[in-house]
Design a protein around this motif. Structure first.
Motif, PDB file in Angstrom:
ATOM      1  N   VAL A  73      47.609 -37.086  33.747  1.00 19.84           N
ATOM      2  CA  VAL A  73      47.793 -35.975  32.927  1.00 19.84           C
ATOM      3  C   VAL A  73      47.324 -34.855  33.926  1.00 19.84           C
ATOM      4  O   VAL A  73      46.698 -34.828  34.664  1.00 19.84           O
ATOM      5  CB  VAL A  73      46.906 -35.853  31.698  1.00 19.84           C
ATOM      6  CG1 VAL A  73      47.156 -34.461  30.959  1.00 19.84           C
ATOM      7  CG2 VAL A  73      47.224 -37.122  30.761  1.00 19.84           C
TER       8      VAL A  73
ATOM      9  N   ASN B 222      44.051 -33.052  34.312  1.00 18.02           N
ATOM     10  CA  ASN B 222      42.756 -34.021  34.078  1.00 18.02           C
ATOM     11  C   ASN B 222      42.099 -34.399  35.370  1.00 18.02           C
ATOM     12  O   ASN B 222      42.827 -34.858  36.417  1.00 18.02           O
ATOM     13  CB  ASN B 222      43.108 -35.106  33.398  1.00 18.02           C
ATOM     14  CG  ASN B 222      41.826 -35.849  33.199  1.00 18.02           C
ATOM     15  OD1 ASN B 222      40.953 -36.122  33.817  1.00 18.02           O
ATOM     16  ND2 ASN B 222      41.721 -36.272  31.716  1.00 18.02           N
TER      17      ASN B 222
ATOM     18  N   HIS C 126      41.539 -37.692  36.485  1.00 20.74           N
ATOM     19  CA  HIS C 126      42.913 -38.524  36.975  1.00 20.74           C
ATOM     20  C   HIS C 126      43.034 -38.490  38.395  1.00 20.74           C
ATOM     21  O   HIS C 126      43.370 -39.098  39.059  1.00 20.74           O
ATOM     22  CB  HIS C 126      43.937 -38.069  36.058  1.00 20.74           C
ATOM     23  CG  HIS C 126      43.884 -38.656  34.832  1.00 20.74           C
ATOM     24  ND1 HIS C 126      44.917 -38.386  33.607  1.00 20.74           N
ATOM     25  CD2 HIS C 126      42.849 -39.220  33.941  1.00 20.74           C
ATOM     26  CE1 HIS C 126      44.380 -38.762  32.517  1.00 20.74           C
ATOM     27  NE2 HIS C 126      43.108 -39.391  32.600  1.00 20.74           N
TER      28      HIS C 126
ATOM     29  N   SER D 256      45.165 -42.578  30.601  1.00 18.95           N
ATOM     30  CA  SER D 256      45.118 -41.919  29.254  1.00 18.95           C
ATOM     31  C   SER D 256      43.920 -41.169  29.053  1.00 18.95           C
ATOM     32  O   SER D 256      42.845 -40.828  30.061  1.00 18.95           O
ATOM     33  CB  SER D 256      44.746 -43.135  28.332  1.00 18.95           C
ATOM     34  OG  SER D 256      43.422 -43.625  28.416  1.00 18.95           O
ATOM     35  N   GLU D 257      44.019 -40.329  27.889  1.00 15.61           N
ATOM     36  CA  GLU D 257      42.866 -39.326  27.610  1.00 15.61           C
ATOM     37  C   GLU D 257      42.115 -39.889  26.131  1.00 15.61           C
ATOM     38  O   GLU D 257      43.205 -39.833  25.274  1.00 15.61           O
ATOM     39  CB  GLU D 257      43.262 -37.620  27.536  1.00 15.61           C
ATOM     40  CG  GLU D 257      43.662 -37.507  28.970  1.00 15.61           C
ATOM     41  CD  GLU D 257      43.967 -35.699  28.911  1.00 15.61           C
ATOM     42  OE1 GLU D 257      43.297 -35.131  29.764  1.00 15.61           O
ATOM     43  OE2 GLU D 257      44.470 -35.453  27.834  1.00 15.61           O
ATOM     44  N   ASP D 258      41.088 -40.232  26.176  1.00 17.78           N
ATOM     45  CA  ASP D 258      40.492 -40.476  24.905  1.00 17.78           C
ATOM     46  C   ASP D 258      41.394 -41.788  24.328  1.00 17.78           C
ATOM     47  O   ASP D 258      41.675 -41.834  22.863  1.00 17.78           O
ATOM     48  CB  ASP D 258      40.474 -39.395  23.923  1.00 17.78           C
ATOM     49  CG  ASP D 258      39.339 -38.552  24.669  1.00 17.78           C
ATOM     50  OD1 ASP D 258      38.587 -38.901  25.071  1.00 17.78           O
ATOM     51  OD2 ASP D 258      39.517 -37.295  23.930  1.00 17.78           O
TER      52      ASP D 258
ATOM     53  N   GLN E 168      44.489 -42.308  24.289  1.00 15.37           N
ATOM     54  CA  GLN E 168      45.827 -41.905  23.972  1.00 15.37           C
ATOM     55  C   GLN E 168      46.766 -41.792  25.121  1.00 15.37           C
ATOM     56  O   GLN E 168      46.554 -41.098  26.246  1.00 15.37           O
ATOM     57  CB  GLN E 168      45.826 -40.329  23.301  1.00 15.37           C
ATOM     58  CG  GLN E 168      44.948 -40.377  22.029  1.00 15.37           C
ATOM     59  CD  GLN E 168      45.417 -41.206  21.110  1.00 15.37           C
ATOM     60  OE1 GLN E 168      46.514 -41.245  20.532  1.00 15.37           O
ATOM     61  NE2 GLN E 168      44.539 -42.058  20.526  1.00 15.37           N
TER      62      GLN E 168
ATOM     63  N   GLU F  32      41.344 -45.310  31.515  1.00 10.87           N
ATOM     64  CA  GLU F  32      41.082 -44.467  30.389  1.00 10.87           C
ATOM     65  C   GLU F  32      39.824 -43.485  30.832  1.00 10.87           C
ATOM     66  O   GLU F  32      39.049 -44.108  31.683  1.00 10.87           O
ATOM     67  CB  GLU F  32      40.316 -45.223  29.034  1.00 10.87           C
ATOM     68  CG  GLU F  32      41.510 -46.180  28.517  1.00 10.87           C
ATOM     69  CD  GLU F  32      41.224 -46.722  27.299  1.00 10.87           C
ATOM     70  OE1 GLU F  32      40.150 -46.431  26.825  1.00 10.87           O
ATOM     71  OE2 GLU F  32      42.031 -47.387  26.737  1.00 10.87           O
TER      72      GLU F  32
ATOM     73  N   PRO G  10      37.863 -39.494  29.479  1.00  8.68           N
ATOM     74  CA  PRO G  10      37.836 -38.483  28.422  1.00  8.68           C
ATOM     75  C   PRO G  10      38.942 -37.449  28.564  1.00  8.68           C
ATOM     76  O   PRO G  10      39.419 -37.183  29.695  1.00  8.68           O
ATOM     77  CB  PRO G  10      36.407 -37.842  28.673  1.00  8.68           C
ATOM     78  CG  PRO G  10      35.761 -38.894  29.152  1.00  8.68           C
ATOM     79  CD  PRO G  10      36.726 -39.502  30.012  1.00  8.68           C
ATOM     80  N   ALA G  11      39.522 -36.810  27.485  1.00  8.40           N
ATOM     81  CA  ALA G  11      40.345 -35.653  27.771  1.00  8.40           C
ATOM     82  C   ALA G  11      39.816 -34.345  28.339  1.00  8.40           C
ATOM     83  O   ALA G  11      38.767 -34.058  28.202  1.00  8.40           O
ATOM     84  CB  ALA G  11      41.017 -35.285  26.275  1.00  8.40           C
TER      85      ALA G  11
ATOM     86  N   ARG H 266      41.016 -27.820  27.301  1.00  3.69           N
ATOM     87  CA  ARG H 266      42.369 -27.099  27.569  1.00  3.69           C
ATOM     88  C   ARG H 266      42.523 -26.412  26.181  1.00  3.69           C
ATOM     89  O   ARG H 266      42.270 -26.905  25.131  1.00  3.69           O
ATOM     90  CB  ARG H 266      43.609 -28.001  27.972  1.00  3.69           C
ATOM     91  CG  ARG H 266      43.939 -29.115  26.674  1.00  3.69           C
ATOM     92  CD  ARG H 266      45.357 -29.676  27.144  1.00  3.69           C
ATOM     93  NE  ARG H 266      45.028 -30.558  28.645  1.00  3.69           N
ATOM     94  CZ  ARG H 266      44.750 -32.001  28.402  1.00  3.69           C
ATOM     95  NH1 ARG H 266      44.314 -32.303  27.301  1.00  3.69           N
ATOM     96  NH2 ARG H 266      44.335 -32.450  29.448  1.00  3.69           N
TER      97      ARG H 266
END
Length: 278
Positions: free
Chosen positions: A48, A51, A54, A247-249, A251, A261, A263-264, A267
């Motif tokens: 993402v 992030n 990431h 992913s984030e959280d 998702q 995975e 955390p988001a 933003r």
């Protein structure tokens, strides 16, 4: 059949995840991810875009895998050719060389660790220049890509009706349900063009370096059910391609060979810009 593997479910905190040093469980899971990815001709490292975790993981994996070439979604082929490998660890210099401040991508400090980790590799860019985007859509993405190349990578083939509809629905959702219906097929076409351009840059990197090649790109292009792997697989059916999604959280959309995975990122609501424009 590819198998999707979920490797890590991380919790927030721990002093900002050891200031993104990714120690402890993160280090173990990154080691496992590196072993899963090692040996492939092409490793796609999704993200993402804003992030920081990431991007730090991408840098750690580049350092572990030591690819011969790195393909970047965020820069053009011309920009990549102009990079000085000796300067890739100098974040300020790279940002200036790429005119990053005017690129529209998140701040360069997020990407700096990955560029530094890629300093020993050949650099390849896959971004369709902004100035050419309108022309590509006007003439058709296959025509823009070139008839021979479009046939080789499969860009000349229309999507199955159900997939086209699903992709248009995804584009509408990604744009906060604010897009006129007639724009949706164009958005899908441009996404496919970007996938094919990433595949073509990766194909060139493989031909020129022998691989392995790493690709730094968003999760949408990294997914193996739709993204660049589909187009590269048509051109190079014998190539071993492995893809990491982040992913984030919990998702994430699409299919990957493995998923990490996190955390988001914090933003603002991305739909606010559409509300202001209405």
């Amino acid at each position: 059949m590819r198998k999707r593997i979920r490797i890590l479910k991380a919790a927030a905190g721990a002093a900002g995840l050891a200031a993104l040093g990714l120690s402890g469980a993160f280090a173990g899971d990154l080691s496992a991810a590196a072993e899963r990815l090692r040996g492939a001709d092409v490793v796609i490292l999704g993200e993402v875009h804003d992030n920081a975790i990431h991007h730090q993981r991408q840098a750690e994996l580049l350092a572990a895998l030591q690819p011969k070439a790195v393909v970047w979604e965020m820069i053009t082929a011309e920009q990549a050719a102009g990079l000085d490998p000796a300067s890739l660890t100098d974040a300020e210099q790279v940002a200036r060389d790429l005119d990053w401040a005017n690129s529209g991508w998140p701040e360069f400090s997020l990407y700096a660790p990955a560029f530094a980790a890629a300093s020993g590799a050949g650099q390849y860019g896959a971004l369709v220049p902004r100035a050419e985007a309108s022309s590509a859509l006007e003439q058709g993405v296959a025509a823009y890509f070139g008839a021979k190349a479009a046939a080789r990578f499969g860009l000349d083939q229309p999507l199955p009706e159900a997939e086209q509809a699903a992709r248009e629905a995804d584009q509408q959702a990604n744009h906060c349900n604010a897009m006129p219906a007639e724009m949706l097929p164009l958005l899908v076409d441009f996404q496919r063009l970007r996938d094919a351009n990433l595949a073509a840059a990766t194909d060139k990197a493989l031909a020129e370096t022998g691989g392995p090649v790493a690709v730094i790109t968003g999760n949408g292009h990294a997914r193996i059910d739709r993204g660049l792997a589909v187009y590269l697989g048509k051109a190079r059916p014998d190539a071993e391609i492995r893809s990491l999604g982040q992913s984030e959280d919990g998702q994430i959309s699409g299919t990957f060979d493995l998923v990490l995975e996190a955390p988001a990122a914090a933003r603002p609501d991305p739909c606010l810009v559409f509300q202001k424009n209405n």
